[in-house]
Design a protein around this motif. Structure first.
Motif, PDB file in Angstrom:
ATOM      1  N   UNK A  93      10.024  50.455  62.201  1.00  0.00           N
ATOM      2  CA  UNK A  93      10.496  51.800  61.882  1.00  0.00           C
ATOM      3  C   UNK A  93      11.096  51.780  60.484  1.00  0.00           C
ATOM      4  N   UNK A  94      10.921  52.865  59.758  1.00  0.00           N
ATOM      5  CA  UNK A  94      11.430  52.949  58.392  1.00  0.00           C
ATOM      6  C   UNK A  94      12.159  54.275  58.210  1.00  0.00           C
ATOM      7  N   UNK A  95      13.442  54.189  57.887  1.00  0.00           N
ATOM      8  CA  UNK A  95      14.253  55.378  57.631  1.00  0.00           C
ATOM      9  C   UNK A  95      14.480  55.524  56.131  1.00  0.00           C
ATOM     10  N   UNK A  96      14.346  56.727  55.623  1.00  0.00           N
ATOM     11  CA  UNK A  96      14.680  57.011  54.233  1.00  0.00           C
ATOM     12  C   UNK A  96      15.966  57.816  54.182  1.00  0.00           C
ATOM     13  N   UNK A  97      17.008  57.286  53.518  1.00  0.00           N
ATOM     14  CA  UNK A  97      18.303  57.970  53.461  1.00  0.00           C
ATOM     15  C   UNK A  97      18.538  58.487  52.047  1.00  0.00           C
ATOM     16  N   UNK A  98      18.731  59.781  51.915  1.00  0.00           N
ATOM     17  CA  UNK A  98      18.938  60.399  50.611  1.00  0.00           C
ATOM     18  C   UNK A  98      20.385  60.829  50.406  1.00  0.00           C
ATOM     19  N   UNK A  99      20.697  61.204  49.148  1.00  0.00           N
ATOM     20  CA  UNK A  99      21.997  61.788  48.853  1.00  0.00           C
ATOM     21  C   UNK A  99      22.239  62.991  49.770  1.00  0.00           C
ATOM     22  N   UNK A 100      23.506  63.260  50.044  1.00  0.00           N
ATOM     23  CA  UNK A 100      23.847  64.515  50.710  1.00  0.00           C
ATOM     24  C   UNK A 100      23.376  65.668  49.830  1.00  0.00           C
ATOM     25  N   UNK A 101      22.974  66.752  50.445  1.00  0.00           N
ATOM     26  CA  UNK A 101      22.398  67.868  49.702  1.00  0.00           C
ATOM     27  C   UNK A 101      23.319  68.405  48.608  1.00  0.00           C
ATOM     28  N   UNK A 102      24.628  68.365  48.841  1.00  0.00           N
ATOM     29  CA  UNK A 102      25.545  68.937  47.860  1.00  0.00           C
ATOM     30  C   UNK A 102      25.804  68.029  46.662  1.00  0.00           C
ATOM     31  N   UNK A 103      25.222  66.831  46.663  1.00  0.00           N
ATOM     32  CA  UNK A 103      25.482  65.921  45.551  1.00  0.00           C
ATOM     33  C   UNK A 103      24.633  66.225  44.324  1.00  0.00           C
ATOM     34  N   UNK A 104      23.453  66.785  44.521  1.00  0.00           N
ATOM     35  CA  UNK A 104      22.537  66.983  43.398  1.00  0.00           C
ATOM     36  C   UNK A 104      23.141  67.859  42.302  1.00  0.00           C
ATOM     37  N   UNK A 105      23.899  68.860  42.696  1.00  0.00           N
ATOM     38  CA  UNK A 105      24.496  69.754  41.705  1.00  0.00           C
ATOM     39  C   UNK A 105      25.576  69.063  40.882  1.00  0.00           C
ATOM     40  N   UNK A 106      26.131  67.961  41.389  1.00  0.00           N
ATOM     41  CA  UNK A 106      27.208  67.267  40.679  1.00  0.00           C
ATOM     42  C   UNK A 106      26.726  66.621  39.374  1.00  0.00           C
ATOM     43  N   UNK A 107      25.434  66.342  39.277  1.00  0.00           N
ATOM     44  CA  UNK A 107      24.916  65.728  38.059  1.00  0.00           C
ATOM     45  C   UNK A 107      25.006  66.676  36.873  1.00  0.00           C
ATOM     46  N   UNK A 108      24.893  67.959  37.126  1.00  0.00           N
ATOM     47  CA  UNK A 108      25.077  68.951  36.086  1.00  0.00           C
ATOM     48  C   UNK A 108      23.880  69.245  35.216  1.00  0.00           C
ATOM     49  N   UNK A 109      22.752  68.571  35.455  1.00  0.00           N
ATOM     50  CA  UNK A 109      21.584  68.819  34.598  1.00  0.00           C
ATOM     51  C   UNK A 109      20.321  69.158  35.371  1.00  0.00           C
ATOM     52  N   UNK A 110      20.383  69.175  36.701  1.00  0.00           N
ATOM     53  CA  UNK A 110      19.210  69.538  37.489  1.00  0.00           C
ATOM     54  C   UNK A 110      19.114  71.054  37.613  1.00  0.00           C
ATOM     55  N   UNK A 111      17.907  71.583  37.453  1.00  0.00           N
ATOM     56  CA  UNK A 111      17.678  73.005  37.678  1.00  0.00           C
ATOM     57  C   UNK A 111      17.689  73.275  39.180  1.00  0.00           C
ATOM     58  N   UNK A 112      17.785  74.552  39.540  1.00  0.00           N
ATOM     59  CA  UNK A 112      17.764  74.919  40.959  1.00  0.00           C
ATOM     60  C   UNK A 112      16.443  74.498  41.601  1.00  0.00           C
ATOM     61  N   UNK A 113      15.373  74.623  40.836  1.00  0.00           N
ATOM     62  CA  UNK A 113      14.061  74.216  41.349  1.00  0.00           C
ATOM     63  C   UNK A 113      14.011  72.711  41.603  1.00  0.00           C
TER      64      UNK A 113
END
Length: 289
Positions: A93-113
């Protein structure tokens, strides 16, 4: 030269291939040949970074075996996922664990898309894995704060490969590192192991700039964070070390290949970065306490 890294545990002598010290009579574990087959089955382009990432030695050092349940932190485009999909087999079995959804905005340079696409990758992880192998393991995708309760205590191994710097970077303001380590602790079996590969900063480097924002962390800081979260360091290795990488106080890890941040349009500077190669990296194994 960099100062000697502290709290270095004895490297296991059981995996000769991983570059560990031992007698000439020691035998390479049988499953290493299966790792090698999975690594070499990829295209030449996909194998181009193996000289820096050392996937066979790394997975052998982490004692990852066919049929195991493995969680991969921040699988991204699937560089390691493809190897694991062809190695773990249908019984794994293989699990992929990503950042919490609210973390992406913390970088400050990602667009909404871009943020929307990043969030979507979590649910698409099983689809990506199934496309890597005709005998792929069962796959699941979730974030650090959405680990399904039924999967707690199920993982044999958790692989955290170049995935800690941003978690640590935002830990003070959002508890991201603590949250991730707590999730790993819950997900891991009692006798399970966490394998870490992380861009490494020298122990005598200034504290300023050592929180992960430049991509680097001190080995002692990583060990302390894991120990505070209920893990114990069991072994270390220098299989992913690169003594040529000696960043200055303002150098970022992405100045090096393959990113070449800041030198793409400067052939001379780019050549210097290429001569260094990819980053110096610690390789650690922790067990659940």
């Amino acid at each position: 030269m960099k100062t000697k890294y502290i709290k270095i545990a004895a490297i296991s002598a059981s995996i000769l291939l991983a570059g560990c010290a031992g007698s000439s009579t020691q035998k390479t574990p049988d499953y290493v040949s299966e790792i090698t087959n999975a690594v070499e089955s990829r295209t030449a382009d996909e194998r181009a970074r193996d000289v820096y990432r050392n996937p066979v030695k790394t997975l052998a050092f982490f004692d990852v075996r066919p049929g195991m349940t493995v969680a991969e932190a921040l699988p991204g485009g699937g560089w390691y996922s493809k190897i694991l999909a062809n190695y773990l087999g249908p019984d794994g079995k293989l699990y992929g664990i990503n950042y919490n959804d609210d973390m992406w905005a913390r970088f400050g340079f990602f667009s909404e898309e871009a943020i929307a696409k990043a969030k979507a990758r979590t649910k698409k992880f099983p689809e990506m894995v199934s496309g890597f192998s005709e005998s792929a393991p069962q796959a699941s995708g979730f974030t650090f704060n959405t680990v399904p309760s039924e999967l707690e205590g199920s993982a044999d191994r958790i692989l955290v490969i170049r995935a800690l710097h941003n978690l640590n970077r935002f830990d003070e303001e959002a508890g991201t590192m603590k949250n991730a380590l707590q999730a790993m602790h819950k997900l891991l079996k009692k006798d399970g192991l966490v394998g870490v590969v992380q861009h490494r900063l020298a122990e005598d480097a200034p504290k300023a700039g050592s929180n992960g924002a430049r991509g680097y962390l001190k080995q002692s800081s990583v060990i302390e964070a894991f120990e505070n979260a209920g893990f114990k360091l069991v072994k270390t290795s220098e299989i992913n070390a690169n003594p040529k990488d000696q960043p200055g106080p303002k150098d970022i890890v992405w100045r090096l290949p393959p990113s070449f941040n800041g030198s793409k349009d400067d052939p001379e500077k780019k050549a210097k970065m290429a001569a260094i190669g990819e980053s110096d990296r610690m390789t650690l194994v922790f067990k659940k306490q």
